[in-house]
Design an enzyme around this catalytic site. Sequence first.
Site, mmCIF file in Angstrom:
data_model
loop_
_atom_site.group_PDB
_atom_site.id
_atom_site.type_symbol
_atom_site.label_atom_id
_atom_site.label_comp_id
_atom_site.label_asym_id
_atom_site.label_seq_id
_atom_site.Cartn_x
_atom_site.Cartn_y
_atom_site.Cartn_z
ATOM 1 N N ARG A 233 0.923 -1.016 0.048
ATOM 2 C CA ARG A 233 0.052 -0.117 0.025
ATOM 3 C C ARG A 233 0.862 1.353 -0.008
ATOM 4 O O ARG A 233 1.727 1.295 0.597
ATOM 5 C CB ARG A 233 -0.872 -0.095 1.304
ATOM 6 C CG ARG A 233 -2.162 -0.986 1.235
ATOM 7 C CD ARG A 233 -3.260 -0.374 0.022
ATOM 8 N NE ARG A 233 -4.292 -1.213 -0.113
ATOM 9 C CZ ARG A 233 -4.401 -2.273 -0.929
ATOM 10 N NH1 ARG A 233 -3.299 -2.826 -1.698
ATOM 11 N NH2 ARG A 233 -5.516 -3.175 -0.892
ATOM 12 N N GLU A 262 -2.373 7.333 -5.155
ATOM 13 C CA GLU A 262 -2.845 6.919 -6.367
ATOM 14 C C GLU A 262 -4.190 7.014 -6.898
ATOM 15 O O GLU A 262 -4.654 6.830 -7.898
ATOM 16 C CB GLU A 262 -2.476 5.188 -6.127
ATOM 17 C CG GLU A 262 -3.196 4.559 -5.248
ATOM 18 C CD GLU A 262 -2.848 3.082 -5.284
ATOM 19 O OE1 GLU A 262 -1.687 2.829 -5.405
ATOM 20 O OE2 GLU A 262 -3.831 2.233 -5.318
ATOM 21 N N HIS A 294 -0.642 -0.286 -9.654
ATOM 22 C CA HIS A 294 -1.376 -1.324 -8.756
ATOM 23 C C HIS A 294 -2.045 -2.431 -9.940
ATOM 24 O O HIS A 294 -3.236 -2.565 -10.041
ATOM 25 C CB HIS A 294 -2.640 -0.469 -8.311
ATOM 26 C CG HIS A 294 -3.161 -1.037 -7.042
ATOM 27 N ND1 HIS A 294 -3.103 -0.315 -5.751
ATOM 28 C CD2 HIS A 294 -3.292 -2.389 -6.483
ATOM 29 C CE1 HIS A 294 -3.701 -1.191 -4.784
ATOM 30 N NE2 HIS A 294 -3.562 -2.389 -5.416
HETATM 31 P P1 NAI Z 1 -1.599 -11.284 5.190
HETATM 32 O O1 NAI Z 1 -2.768 -10.421 6.111
HETATM 33 O O2 NAI Z 1 -1.715 -12.398 4.711
HETATM 34 O O3 NAI Z 1 -0.336 -10.708 5.763
HETATM 35 C C1 NAI Z 1 0.367 -9.515 6.179
HETATM 36 C C2 NAI Z 1 1.539 -9.808 7.260
HETATM 37 O O4 NAI Z 1 1.812 -8.644 7.599
HETATM 38 C C3 NAI Z 1 0.844 -10.750 8.620
HETATM 39 O O5 NAI Z 1 1.508 -11.714 8.584
HETATM 40 C C4 NAI Z 1 1.045 -9.644 9.513
HETATM 41 O O6 NAI Z 1 1.250 -10.024 10.876
HETATM 42 C C5 NAI Z 1 2.096 -8.706 8.913
HETATM 43 N N1 NAI Z 1 2.314 -7.394 9.657
HETATM 44 C C6 NAI Z 1 1.344 -6.682 9.792
HETATM 45 N N2 NAI Z 1 1.869 -5.388 10.389
HETATM 46 C C7 NAI Z 1 3.236 -5.425 9.940
HETATM 47 C C8 NAI Z 1 4.304 -4.716 10.359
HETATM 48 N N3 NAI Z 1 4.192 -3.267 10.999
HETATM 49 N N4 NAI Z 1 5.711 -5.310 10.194
HETATM 50 C C9 NAI Z 1 5.865 -6.197 9.553
HETATM 51 N N5 NAI Z 1 4.826 -7.124 9.269
HETATM 52 C C10 NAI Z 1 3.492 -6.838 9.558
HETATM 53 O O7 NAI Z 1 -1.875 -10.126 3.797
HETATM 54 P P2 NAI Z 1 -1.228 -10.495 2.399
HETATM 55 O O8 NAI Z 1 -2.405 -11.254 1.751
HETATM 56 O O9 NAI Z 1 0.022 -11.309 2.267
HETATM 57 O O10 NAI Z 1 -1.458 -9.147 1.652
HETATM 58 C C11 NAI Z 1 -0.399 -8.009 2.333
HETATM 59 C C12 NAI Z 1 -0.632 -6.672 1.801
HETATM 60 O O11 NAI Z 1 -0.637 -6.728 0.215
HETATM 61 C C13 NAI Z 1 -2.358 -6.381 1.990
HETATM 62 O O12 NAI Z 1 -2.375 -5.774 3.239
HETATM 63 C C14 NAI Z 1 -2.637 -5.528 0.887
HETATM 64 O O13 NAI Z 1 -2.241 -3.828 1.281
HETATM 65 C C15 NAI Z 1 -1.367 -5.557 -0.397
HETATM 66 N N6 NAI Z 1 -1.838 -6.208 -1.694
HETATM 67 C C16 NAI Z 1 -1.617 -5.432 -2.680
HETATM 68 C C17 NAI Z 1 -2.060 -5.886 -3.944
HETATM 69 C C18 NAI Z 1 -1.587 -5.334 -5.377
HETATM 70 O O14 NAI Z 1 -2.233 -5.488 -6.285
HETATM 71 N N7 NAI Z 1 -0.598 -4.480 -5.241
HETATM 72 C C19 NAI Z 1 -3.125 -7.085 -4.137
HETATM 73 C C20 NAI Z 1 -3.290 -7.580 -2.681
HETATM 74 C C21 NAI Z 1 -2.573 -7.195 -1.787
#
Ligand code: NAI
Length: 327
Positions: A233, A262, A294
């Site tokens: 993000r 964005e 994105h």
């Molecule tokens: P997820 O919920 O499976 O994993 C997120 C991880 O980040 C969790 O293990 C959590 O404990 C950890 N976390 C939380 N705060 C943290 C911090 N301050 N420092 C380090 N780790 C921290 O989420 P997933 O599915 O892996 O997605 C991650 C992010 O990717 C989403 O939140 C979304 O913003 C982004 N995303 C971007 C997309 C794109 O098209 N560019 C598409 C899908 C998701």
Amino acid sequence: MKVCVFSTQKYDEQAFTQWSDPAIEWTFLSQKLDLASAHAADGFEAICVFVNDTLDAPVLQLLKELGVRVIALRCAGFNNVDVPVASQLGFTVVRVPAYSPQAVAEHSVGLILCLDRKFHKAYNRTRDDNFDLNGLLGFNLHGKTVGIIGTGRIGTVAAKILLGFGCRVLCVDPVTNPQVIDMGAEYVSLEELYPQADIISLYCPLTPDSVHLINQQSLAKMKDGVMLINTSRGALVDTKAVIKALKSAKIGYLGLDVYEQEADLFFKDLSDQIISDEVFQRLLTFPNVLITGHQAFFTVEAMEQISRITSDNLMMLARGETCPNTI
Ligand code: NAI
């Protein structure tokens, strides 16, 4: 169930038409959801929204007055929703927590490879019959240290891919994922990660605690010439601090699929307009910056999953069942 879909692109309409339950009656609108466009939801029980739609308190209040009860996010992140206000107003908010972590992880690794080996420059050169290699020198990924911030679904896939390249993978996450340790990566603190990593890639969500995680102070702790990748993000990164770090060569390579502001730019063809965002325009002037709009999620497999899961979420709620993807 009648569902009003905001921020619709042609590919969204095609995907929902192909892969959703025929019992759902979709109305596709190209407008982004905000206070001005929210009235279009009048008469709909449910709306379907995407990453840059605004679901703050005034918009939620208006949606409630219009009779909307269900908000279906067709994405994983939900930082654009004021969740406490939504639950106070009695909305059911559902999302697609996982549709294709591989899509996003692979895109982030694509950014790494492209910045390193300069495919984007080589593509243009060879089309001009310019086969000069000066300026295209890359480095081996094998043996480099990669810092992964966030080892959830996407970060774990990225770690696996990068371990496959022969990288040393250092991870930061408040929650340890044993699968990541079994694969051969190590958990460290941010303080340990910053000075060691040649490449840092973000896979954590945007929360009040993680806004501007990458800022002037954290950048100062990184290796000179570090490669920074953000497919998560935009607001995880303080863009102005990053521009300063690019100017001083602290950052050697920057790959972004997301950007703080964005919402005014991405998912639209603005090629015949003057962009007034000077921070974004400055970013584009650096030869070592690569930006995609994105698109990390955007694969056939992900679009199918997004459509099917959004449709399943809505059908569960229509049948009065509890949806496991409720926020
Ligand atoms: P997820 O919920 O499976 O994993 C997120 C991880 O980040 C969790 O293990 C959590 O404990 C950890 N976390 C939380 N705060 C943290 C911090 N301050 N420092 C380090 N780790 C921290 O989420 P997933 O599915 O892996 O997605 C991650 C992010 O990717 C989403 O939140 C979304 O913003 C982004 N995303 C971007 C997309 C794109 O098209 N560019 C598409 C899908 C998701």
